[in-house]
Design an enzyme around this catalytic site. Sequence first.
Site, mmCIF file in Angstrom:
data_model
loop_
_atom_site.group_PDB
_atom_site.id
_atom_site.type_symbol
_atom_site.label_atom_id
_atom_site.label_comp_id
_atom_site.label_asym_id
_atom_site.label_seq_id
_atom_site.Cartn_x
_atom_site.Cartn_y
_atom_site.Cartn_z
ATOM 1 N N CYS A 96 -2.521 0.328 4.120
ATOM 2 C CA CYS A 96 -1.157 0.853 4.073
ATOM 3 C C CYS A 96 -0.293 -0.059 3.211
ATOM 4 O O CYS A 96 -0.379 -1.287 3.326
ATOM 5 C CB CYS A 96 -0.594 0.919 5.493
ATOM 6 N N HIS A 138 -2.114 10.099 7.916
ATOM 7 C CA HIS A 138 -1.545 8.750 7.849
ATOM 8 C C HIS A 138 -0.057 8.820 7.496
ATOM 9 O O HIS A 138 0.774 8.176 8.141
ATOM 10 C CB HIS A 138 -2.327 7.937 6.805
ATOM 11 N N GLU A 139 0.278 9.609 6.480
ATOM 12 C CA GLU A 139 1.671 9.692 6.031
ATOM 13 C C GLU A 139 2.551 10.454 7.026
ATOM 14 O O GLU A 139 3.703 10.075 7.253
ATOM 15 C CB GLU A 139 1.759 10.305 4.629
#
EC number: 3.5.1.88
Length: 175
Positions: A96, A138-139
């Site tokens: 990330c 994830h986003e």
Amino acid sequence: MALLEIIHYPSKILRTISKEIVSFDSKLHQQLDDMRETMIASEGIGLAAIQVGLPLRMLIINLPREDGVQHKEDCLEIINPKFIETKGTIMYKEGCLSVPGFYEEVERFEKVKIEYQNRFAEVKVLEASELLAVAIQHEIDHLNGVLFVDKLSILKRKKFEKELKELNKNPKSKS
């Protein structure tokens, strides 16, 4: 276009739940363009608006092609996303931009189907699998104030906290 500052863990800003976008104007278009420029300059494949201090439900994903290049025409601009369907599970090693230098396996859905809007407020549906499905999840987590490190087992989380402490003591050792 402008490079934006990426906010790093453990900033509380990253825990903000982002707000739905209602105004699809030139300001929004500029923010999306700046986010892509920032993501590419940071060698990332995805970026949520909250990672650059914008508490808005938008994200971008730009996976590289086989030649390793992230082509602008492949950039997905996803606004106000909602999951329609999810299938299966996979383990995927994630990193990330807000947690630099740390990578760990996280369990994710193998396939996802989402509904979202593009920069012109047009409603779209996208089915994704593999890396694209992982990146979307994830986003979207970022939009809900969740980081991938929150999904780690207790043991892996302790390893992460230890590495973070070492990195903060010795910032040059992991660059």
